[in-house]
Design a protein around this motif. Structure first.
Motif, short mmCIF file in Angstrom:
data_model
loop_
_atom_site.label_atom_id
_atom_site.label_comp_id
_atom_site.label_asym_id
_atom_site.label_seq_id
_atom_site.Cartn_x
_atom_site.Cartn_y
_atom_site.Cartn_z
N LEU A 193 0.83 -1.20 0.00
CA LEU A 193 0.00 0.00 0.00
C LEU A 193 0.86 1.25 0.00
O LEU A 193 0.58 2.22 -0.71
N LEU A 194 1.92 1.24 0.81
CA LEU A 194 2.82 2.40 0.88
C LEU A 194 3.49 2.67 -0.46
O LEU A 194 3.68 3.83 -0.84
N ASP A 195 3.85 1.60 -1.17
CA ASP A 195 4.44 1.77 -2.51
C ASP A 195 3.44 2.47 -3.44
O ASP A 195 3.81 3.37 -4.20
N LYS A 196 2.19 2.03 -3.35
CA LYS A 196 1.12 2.62 -4.18
C LYS A 196 0.91 4.10 -3.82
O LYS A 196 0.78 4.96 -4.70
N ILE A 197 0.89 4.39 -2.51
CA ILE A 197 0.71 5.78 -2.05
C ILE A 197 1.89 6.63 -2.47
O ILE A 197 1.73 7.79 -2.89
N ILE A 199 3.80 6.32 -5.09
CA ILE A 199 3.70 6.63 -6.53
C ILE A 199 2.70 7.76 -6.76
O ILE A 199 2.96 8.71 -7.51
N LYS A 200 1.56 7.69 -6.08
CA LYS A 200 0.54 8.72 -6.24
C LYS A 200 1.01 10.07 -5.71
O LYS A 200 0.80 11.11 -6.35
N LEU A 201 1.66 10.07 -4.54
CA LEU A 201 2.16 11.32 -3.96
C LEU A 201 3.21 11.95 -4.87
O LEU A 201 3.21 13.17 -5.09
N ASN A 202 4.12 11.13 -5.41
CA ASN A 202 5.14 11.65 -6.32
C ASN A 202 4.51 12.28 -7.56
O ASN A 202 4.95 13.33 -8.04
N SER A 203 3.46 11.63 -8.06
CA SER A 203 2.77 12.14 -9.24
C SER A 203 2.13 13.50 -8.96
O SER A 203 2.22 14.43 -9.77
N LEU A 204 1.49 13.61 -7.79
CA LEU A 204 0.86 14.89 -7.42
C LEU A 204 1.90 15.98 -7.20
O LEU A 204 1.72 17.12 -7.64
N VAL A 392 -5.33 15.32 -11.86
CA VAL A 392 -5.36 16.34 -10.81
C VAL A 392 -4.03 17.10 -10.81
O VAL A 392 -2.97 16.49 -10.82
N VAL A 393 -4.12 18.41 -10.83
CA VAL A 393 -2.92 19.26 -10.87
C VAL A 393 -2.85 20.08 -9.59
O VAL A 393 -3.82 20.74 -9.21
N ILE A 394 -1.71 20.04 -8.92
CA ILE A 394 -1.51 20.81 -7.69
C ILE A 394 -1.07 22.23 -8.05
O ILE A 394 -0.07 22.43 -8.74
N THR A 395 -1.83 23.23 -7.60
CA THR A 395 -1.49 24.63 -7.88
C THR A 395 -1.22 25.42 -6.60
O THR A 395 -0.77 26.56 -6.67
N ASN A 396 -1.51 24.81 -5.46
CA ASN A 396 -1.46 25.51 -4.18
C ASN A 396 -0.19 25.14 -3.41
O ASN A 396 0.10 23.96 -3.21
N GLN A 397 0.57 26.16 -2.99
CA GLN A 397 1.81 25.92 -2.27
C GLN A 397 1.58 25.15 -0.98
O GLN A 397 2.37 24.29 -0.60
N SER A 406 3.83 14.43 3.71
CA SER A 406 3.20 13.10 3.69
C SER A 406 4.15 12.07 3.09
O SER A 406 4.28 10.96 3.61
N LEU A 407 4.80 12.45 2.00
CA LEU A 407 5.75 11.54 1.34
C LEU A 407 6.92 11.21 2.27
O LEU A 407 7.35 10.05 2.35
N GLU A 408 7.39 12.21 2.98
CA GLU A 408 8.49 11.99 3.94
C GLU A 408 8.05 11.01 5.04
O GLU A 408 8.81 10.12 5.42
N ALA A 409 6.81 11.17 5.51
CA ALA A 409 6.29 10.28 6.55
C ALA A 409 6.13 8.85 6.01
O ALA A 409 6.43 7.88 6.71
N VAL A 410 5.70 8.72 4.76
CA VAL A 410 5.57 7.40 4.13
C VAL A 410 6.94 6.72 4.04
O VAL A 410 7.08 5.52 4.30
N HIS A 411 7.97 7.49 3.68
CA HIS A 411 9.33 6.93 3.62
C HIS A 411 9.77 6.40 4.99
O HIS A 411 10.39 5.33 5.09
N LYS A 412 9.42 7.14 6.02
CA LYS A 412 9.81 6.73 7.39
C LYS A 412 9.05 5.47 7.82
O LYS A 412 9.61 4.61 8.52
#
Length: 461
Positions: A193-197, A199-204, A392-397, A406-412
């Motif tokens: 699941l973390l691998d899937k998340i 990939i999605k976080l990196n894409s966003l 989905v495109v991220i436009t907000n800082q 979130s990605l950093e927490a997933v890595h941990k």
């Protein structure tokens, strides 16, 4: 947030055919009723419009139309009234003064949207999307903002949070039975699941570069030696005489910025002072500013006079300005003044001297030759930033930073699984990931963040 009934002008300040004042809160109908004797408002159905005069005591202020929206079917989910009046600023001011006299108070910046968020009609990312829709200046930014307003980002994040929440519950259950040394959460399934998340976080996260270009425009610095044709090119791109053009070197002393829209995308064109060593104090300041603009630009359009015999100074200047993430376009200018065989010679010189990737275009701004080719290159830069697999495109800082956390927490969490770190630490990192994802939709937030977001809204929204 208190239960005051609020009011504000919802249309732009200034004279217009119509103006609209919004009123929202538990006492919206009684407060407006005091100045609208034409109808018994509390007996009217929701989403109906009513004609009459808006009164201040015995004085008719204006002939108006009232739109009634009863809770919960309104923008704020509260009882709301919108008053359409003839678009005189003075009339609007009189109506607001009367509403306040009747018991309402002036709304704060973004307070209507804040109430919609707090009352559960929209989430935080949708609230921010409303501001983005209002601020959209081109077709691309409008489309992205509308997609976010429809819940595009929230839908993506909710799916990730739901899956993650199931594992958090199992990990928390393990903590309750720590003495029995049981394992409820399948670590292999969790890692999948973390691998899937991830990939999605990196894409966003990767979409933010494109989203930022859409929302804020792409900065394009037009650079070159004096009299290379920078101001002439700016005028040709804008199709107006925006910059002073002269044969005298050093005419442009300051930077000139204008916005150009190409295929629905915004480009912030920056015409700069010609780059050269100078003893003129004012021109030297202009040269310094030009270099600063390049540091913050996404694209460098460097103009080299095609009639020049020695390009060593141009090459040195380009190399001093380059950085890894900078898009470089070299334009050989004034091609109407040289024979066509010179174009190839000029390109060869630059190809042999500059290792950084660049596009080469020959133009004549005076004759409007190949200006469209340059526009196509600018548009192509933005199009290549798109990630095909993500709608989905991220436009907000703020969203971008929350996704990174979130990605950093997933890595941990993945490290904790790999090195079989304690369940307590695993649970802590999982909660961190959930919290940062929740920050985007507003499921996890605080008053300081809300205050910062809604203070940027206009009054009446």
């Amino acid at each position: 947030m208190n239960n005051d009934t609020i009011c504000a002008l919802a249309t732009a300040n200034g004279i217009g055919a119509l103006g609209i004042i919004r009123v929202s809160g538990d006492e919206a109908l009684p407060i407006v009723q005091k100045s609208f004797p034409a109808k018994k408002l509390e007996k009217q159905k929701s989403h109906t419009i009513h004609y009459g005069y808006f009164m201040d005591g015995e004085e008719a202020i204006d002939e108006v139309m009232l739109s009634i929206f009863l809770a919960p079917k309104s923008f704020t989910t509260e009882n709301s009234v919108e008053i359409a009046f003839h678009g005189s600023p003075h009339i609007g001011k009189r109506i607001l003064e009367t509403l306040i006299k009747n018991g309402a108070r002036m709304a704060k910046a973004g307070e209507f949207t804040l109430r919609a968020f707090i009352n559960g009609r929209i989430d935080l990312s949708q609230a921010e999307a409303i501001a983005d829709v209002i601020a959209s200046e081109n077709e691309a930014s409008r489309k992205v903002a509308i997609n976010q307003l429809k819940g595009g980002i929230t839908n993506e994040i909710s799916l990730l949070r739901t899956d993650l929440l199931n594992f958090v519950s199992l990990i928390e259950l393990e903590l309750d039975f720590a003495e029995e040394d049981v394992e409820f959460a399948d670590r292999t399934a969790l890692k999948g699941l973390l691998d899937k998340i991830e990939i999605k976080l990196n894409s966003l996260i990767e979409s933010f570069q494109y989203g930022n270009a859409i929302k804020n425009g792409t900065a394009v610095a037009i650079i070159g030696k004096p009299n290379a044709g920078k101001s002439t090119l700016l005028n040709a791109l804008l199709k107006e005489e925006r910059a002073i053009v002269s044969n005298i070197a050093g005419t442009t002393r300051d930077t000139i910025e204008e916005v150009l829209h190409i295929k629905g995308h915004a480009f912030r064109l920056i015409d700069t002072a010609g780059l050269r060593e100078t003893v003129d104090e004012i021109e030297a300041i202009g040269v310094k500013k030009a270099k600063e603009k390049v540091e913050n630009a996404n694209i460098l359009v460097y103009l080299a006079d095609a009639a020049t015999e020695d390009f060593s100074e141009d090459i040195e200047m380009i190399q001093s300005l380059l950085r890894e993430d900078l898009k470089l376009i070299i334009c050989a200018t004034k091609i109407d003044e040289v024979v066509p065989t010179k174009y190839e010679t000029v390109e060869t010189i630059f190809r042999n001297s500059i290792s950084h990737d660049f596009d080469f275009i020959t133009i004549s701004a005076v004759e409007n030759q190949n200006i469209q080719d340059l526009k196509n290159e600018l548009s192509s830069y933005v199009e290549h930033l798109k990630t095909e697999e993500n709608n989905v495109v991220i436009t907000n800082q703020r969203h971008f930073e929350a996704l990174q956390k979130s990605l950093e927490a997933v890595h941990k969490v993945k490290e904790a699984i790999t090195f079989q770190i304690s369940t307590e630490l695993l649970a802590y990192e999982l909660r961190n990931a959930l919290e940062h994802l929740g920050e985007i939709s507003g499921e996890v937030t605080n008053d300081e963040v809300l205050g910062n977001i809604f203070s940027k809204f206009c009054i009446g929204k």
